[in-house]
Each structure stands twice: as C-alpha cells, then as structure tokens.
Design a protein around this motif. Structure first.
Motif, PDB file in Angstrom:
ATOM      1  N   TRP A  47       0.619  -1.241   0.146  1.00  0.00           N
ATOM      2  CA  TRP A  47      -0.073  -0.115   0.048  1.00  0.00           C
ATOM      3  C   TRP A  47       0.941   1.174   0.113  1.00  0.00           C
ATOM      4  O   TRP A  47       0.510   2.321  -0.535  1.00  0.00           O
ATOM      5  CB  TRP A  47      -1.022   0.001   1.161  1.00  0.00           C
ATOM      6  N   ALA A  48       2.049   1.230   0.669  1.00  0.00           N
ATOM      7  CA  ALA A  48       2.798   2.339   0.749  1.00  0.00           C
ATOM      8  C   ALA A  48       4.388   2.098   0.630  1.00  0.00           C
ATOM      9  O   ALA A  48       4.561   0.920   1.059  1.00  0.00           O
ATOM     10  CB  ALA A  48       2.581   3.241   2.103  1.00  0.00           C
ATOM     11  N   GLU A  49       5.261   3.149   0.326  1.00  0.00           N
ATOM     12  CA  GLU A  49       6.348   2.784   0.152  1.00  0.00           C
ATOM     13  C   GLU A  49       7.318   4.399   0.448  1.00  0.00           C
ATOM     14  O   GLU A  49       6.795   5.181   0.347  1.00  0.00           O
ATOM     15  CB  GLU A  49       6.836   2.134  -1.036  1.00  0.00           C
ATOM     16  N   GLY A  50       8.502   4.242   0.824  1.00  0.00           N
ATOM     17  CA  GLY A  50       9.324   5.316   1.108  1.00  0.00           C
ATOM     18  C   GLY A  50      10.745   4.825   1.662  1.00  0.00           C
ATOM     19  O   GLY A  50      11.275   3.744   1.291  1.00  0.00           O
ATOM     20  N   THR A  51      11.278   5.917   2.422  1.00  0.00           N
ATOM     21  CA  THR A  51      12.828   5.517   2.759  1.00  0.00           C
ATOM     22  C   THR A  51      13.393   5.929   3.817  1.00  0.00           C
ATOM     23  O   THR A  51      12.326   7.003   4.458  1.00  0.00           O
ATOM     24  CB  THR A  51      13.780   6.165   1.784  1.00  0.00           C
ATOM     25  N   ALA A  52      14.110   5.529   4.665  1.00  0.00           N
ATOM     26  CA  ALA A  52      14.435   6.066   5.811  1.00  0.00           C
ATOM     27  C   ALA A  52      15.923   6.374   5.770  1.00  0.00           C
ATOM     28  O   ALA A  52      16.698   5.800   5.338  1.00  0.00           O
ATOM     29  CB  ALA A  52      14.213   4.933   7.217  1.00  0.00           C
ATOM     30  N   THR A  53      16.115   7.616   6.664  1.00  0.00           N
ATOM     31  CA  THR A  53      17.575   8.069   6.618  1.00  0.00           C
ATOM     32  C   THR A  53      18.487   7.228   7.580  1.00  0.00           C
ATOM     33  O   THR A  53      18.122   7.449   8.765  1.00  0.00           O
ATOM     34  CB  THR A  53      17.708   9.497   7.032  1.00  0.00           C
ATOM     35  N   VAL A  54      19.354   6.441   7.188  1.00  0.00           N
ATOM     36  CA  VAL A  54      20.116   5.655   7.955  1.00  0.00           C
ATOM     37  C   VAL A  54      21.802   5.929   7.531  1.00  0.00           C
ATOM     38  O   VAL A  54      22.107   6.774   6.848  1.00  0.00           O
ATOM     39  CB  VAL A  54      20.250   4.222   8.065  1.00  0.00           C
ATOM     40  N   ALA A  55      22.732   5.403   8.391  1.00  0.00           N
ATOM     41  CA  ALA A  55      24.236   5.711   8.361  1.00  0.00           C
ATOM     42  C   ALA A  55      24.748   5.567   6.885  1.00  0.00           C
ATOM     43  O   ALA A  55      25.478   6.383   6.202  1.00  0.00           O
ATOM     44  CB  ALA A  55      24.962   5.107   9.364  1.00  0.00           C
ATOM     45  N   GLY A  56      24.040   4.326   6.280  1.00  0.00           N
ATOM     46  CA  GLY A  56      24.765   4.056   4.871  1.00  0.00           C
ATOM     47  C   GLY A  56      23.727   4.636   3.724  1.00  0.00           C
ATOM     48  O   GLY A  56      24.120   4.450   2.671  1.00  0.00           O
ATOM     49  N   GLY A  57      22.952   5.758   4.102  1.00  0.00           N
ATOM     50  CA  GLY A  57      22.191   6.362   2.989  1.00  0.00           C
ATOM     51  C   GLY A  57      20.633   5.781   3.112  1.00  0.00           C
ATOM     52  O   GLY A  57      20.236   5.389   4.397  1.00  0.00           O
ATOM     53  N   PRO A  58      19.901   6.364   2.039  1.00  0.00           N
ATOM     54  CA  PRO A  58      18.465   6.097   1.934  1.00  0.00           C
ATOM     55  C   PRO A  58      18.110   4.615   2.101  1.00  0.00           C
ATOM     56  O   PRO A  58      18.952   3.726   1.572  1.00  0.00           O
ATOM     57  CB  PRO A  58      17.916   6.569   0.906  1.00  0.00           C
ATOM     58  N   PHE A  59      17.301   4.107   3.288  1.00  0.00           N
ATOM     59  CA  PHE A  59      16.752   2.719   3.389  1.00  0.00           C
ATOM     60  C   PHE A  59      15.432   2.449   2.794  1.00  0.00           C
ATOM     61  O   PHE A  59      14.566   3.247   3.343  1.00  0.00           O
ATOM     62  CB  PHE A  59      17.137   2.283   4.887  1.00  0.00           C
ATOM     63  N   PRO A  60      15.373   1.664   2.031  1.00  0.00           N
ATOM     64  CA  PRO A  60      13.864   1.296   1.414  1.00  0.00           C
ATOM     65  C   PRO A  60      12.785   0.628   2.343  1.00  0.00           C
ATOM     66  O   PRO A  60      13.540  -0.167   3.161  1.00  0.00           O
ATOM     67  CB  PRO A  60      14.029   0.614   0.153  1.00  0.00           C
ATOM     68  N   LEU A  61      11.887   1.307   2.496  1.00  0.00           N
ATOM     69  CA  LEU A  61      10.716   0.835   3.221  1.00  0.00           C
ATOM     70  C   LEU A  61       9.348   0.514   2.517  1.00  0.00           C
ATOM     71  O   LEU A  61       9.123   1.393   1.435  1.00  0.00           O
ATOM     72  CB  LEU A  61      10.357   1.722   4.496  1.00  0.00           C
ATOM     73  N   ASN A  62       8.703  -0.223   3.060  1.00  0.00           N
ATOM     74  CA  ASN A  62       7.197  -0.706   2.320  1.00  0.00           C
ATOM     75  C   ASN A  62       6.467  -1.247   3.176  1.00  0.00           C
ATOM     76  O   ASN A  62       6.683  -1.662   4.290  1.00  0.00           O
ATOM     77  CB  ASN A  62       7.404  -1.414   1.028  1.00  0.00           C
ATOM     78  N   ALA A 127      11.674   4.463  12.187  1.00  0.00           N
ATOM     79  CA  ALA A 127      12.180   4.725  13.476  1.00  0.00           C
ATOM     80  C   ALA A 127      13.077   3.675  13.918  1.00  0.00           C
ATOM     81  O   ALA A 127      14.160   3.460  14.771  1.00  0.00           O
ATOM     82  CB  ALA A 127      10.901   4.980  14.584  1.00  0.00           C
ATOM     83  N   GLN A 128      12.689   2.093  13.648  1.00  0.00           N
ATOM     84  CA  GLN A 128      13.400   1.057  13.782  1.00  0.00           C
ATOM     85  C   GLN A 128      14.499   0.754  13.028  1.00  0.00           C
ATOM     86  O   GLN A 128      15.633   0.649  13.645  1.00  0.00           O
ATOM     87  CB  GLN A 128      12.363  -0.256  13.542  1.00  0.00           C
ATOM     88  N   ALA A 129      14.289   1.329  11.812  1.00  0.00           N
ATOM     89  CA  ALA A 129      15.567   1.110  11.046  1.00  0.00           C
ATOM     90  C   ALA A 129      16.639   2.200  11.295  1.00  0.00           C
ATOM     91  O   ALA A 129      17.788   1.916  11.228  1.00  0.00           O
ATOM     92  CB  ALA A 129      15.191   1.573   9.507  1.00  0.00           C
ATOM     93  N   SER A 130      16.421   3.539  11.743  1.00  0.00           N
ATOM     94  CA  SER A 130      17.348   4.375  12.091  1.00  0.00           C
ATOM     95  C   SER A 130      17.679   4.345  13.450  1.00  0.00           C
ATOM     96  O   SER A 130      18.870   5.085  14.029  1.00  0.00           O
ATOM     97  CB  SER A 130      16.787   5.794  11.929  1.00  0.00           C
ATOM     98  N   GLY A 131      17.019   3.719  14.459  1.00  0.00           N
ATOM     99  CA  GLY A 131      17.310   3.694  15.755  1.00  0.00           C
ATOM    100  C   GLY A 131      16.896   5.177  16.449  1.00  0.00           C
ATOM    101  O   GLY A 131      17.290   5.198  17.673  1.00  0.00           O
ATOM    102  N   ASP A 132      16.150   5.983  15.836  1.00  0.00           N
ATOM    103  CA  ASP A 132      15.859   7.300  16.360  1.00  0.00           C
ATOM    104  C   ASP A 132      14.292   7.055  16.421  1.00  0.00           C
ATOM    105  O   ASP A 132      13.431   7.039  15.377  1.00  0.00           O
ATOM    106  CB  ASP A 132      16.321   8.525  15.274  1.00  0.00           C
TER     107      ASP A 132
END
Length: 212
Positions: A47-62, A127-132
């Motif tokens: 239904w939805a997709e986006g990215t998360a900002t992590v140390a290695g760069g954009p992290f894909p989410l869906n 939040a889980q992917a970035s730890g923030d």
C-alpha cells in the motif's frame, strides 16, 4: 377465425417476481463473495513505500495493507460470514444480518480510504531502521491497492443493500431441511417368502419378514 389477445397470461405475471428474486439473489451472492475476495487480496499487497535515513544512506521501506490497517481484512471475513448467515435466518434475523453485511462493506470502504494516506506504519519502520524514535519516513508514496480494497467493500455494501431490499423473499436453508423432515418415509418393499435371501436381509434390517 382466431383472435389474438393482449392480456398477459397469469403464469407470466406470477413468474416475473420469482425471476426478479432469483436475479437479486444471484447478484448479491456474486457481489458479496467477489467483494470479500478482492478486499482480502488487496490487504496483502503493498500500500505504501518510502525511505528512512540511516548511516549508509536511504533505506527502502514498504508496508502492506495488513501493516497499515487490519480492519478491511477483518470486515471482509465478517461480511462473508454474514452473507452465509443471511440464508440461515428468517424475518427480523435476516434483516439484522443483512444490515451487518452492508455495514461490513461500508467499514471496508472507510478504512481503506483512510489507509490510502496513512504513514504511521512506515514511520514505525523508519524509527526502527534508524534507531531514532522521532524519525519519520521520507519520499512517501502510496499505491492503488487501498482503492482496490475500497472497491471490494463497495461490492459487499451492494450485497448488503440487496439483502435488505429483497432478502425477505429469498429462500432459507433451514426451510429445505424442515420440508425434507416432514416427508413420509417410504414403506419397505414386501418380502417374497419364496426367496430366502430377502428374508435374511429383512431380518438383518430388524424387519418382520412376515409383514405382521
């Protein structure tokens, strides 16, 4: 000399409501079953997709529909149960179940349209992917599957409305069994005394081969 009359035959007039009832029943069954299948299928898609900002760069989410909201899938199952129950009850009970069927469809439509713009599921993943814990999803986009789920809800809603309008004239499952139970039992065929095998079969069945 033959005369042609325009007066409709009584059988034709009596058959018209029956055909209308059968047509509404067939449409309601088709819409209800198809709508539930479509809604359940749509909730398993992205239904939805986006990215998360992590140390290695954009992290894909869906996020799948079931991640966004569990309401459409739950109401689709409720709608299926109500569709079957419509034929198991009568009178006021059928009206109540038909109303539940219609409300299930309306609830699916509402939940799907709300979920079409929801970002909470992806925010949790970000939040889980970035730890923030304060992180949110970036580059958010939505697919068309929420609207497919809403279309399934509309079909279930239509089935419920048909049940409310014509359900009182639809047959009930229980009536068939009651009529079957009232039928007289067939009498056993008289035993031929000159055929020993029929006498033994009658004794095995607990019958009196003499017919007394």
């Amino acid at each position: 000399m033959e005369y042609v009359t325009a007066v409709p035959h009584p059988r034709t007039e009596a058959a018209a409501p029956v055909r209308s009832d059968r047509r509404s029943l067939a449409v309601a069954l088709l819409c209800g079953a198809l709508g539930a299948a479509v809604a359940l299928l749509a909730t398993r898609q992205r239904w939805a997709e986006g990215t998360a900002t992590v140390a290695g760069g954009p992290f894909p989410l869906n996020a799948k529909g079931s991640d966004v909201t569990g309401v459409p899938a739950a109401l689709a199952i409720v709608g299926l149960a109500a569709l079957v129950a419509v034929f198991a009850v009568r009178r006021a009970g059928r009206f109540v179940v038909a109303g539940l069927l219609a409300l299930s469809g309306a609830g699916i439509v509402a939940a799907a349209l709300i979920g079409a713009s929801d970002s909470s599921a992806l925010d949790e993943q970000a939040a889980q992917a970035s730890g923030d814990t304060s992180a949110t999803v970036a580059a958010l986009s939505h697919t068309g599957w929420p609207y497919v789920a809403a279309a399934g809800g509309l079909l279930i809603l239509l089935a419920g409305l048909l049940a409310l309008r014509y359900g009182s004239r639809w047959p009930a499952m229980s009536g068939r069994y009651e009529r079957g139970a009232d039928r007289p039992r067939r009498k056993a065929r008289p035993v031929d005394p000159e055929r020993p095998e029929e006498i033994w079969k009658a004794l095995d069945r607990g019958e009196d081969p003499t017919g007394a």
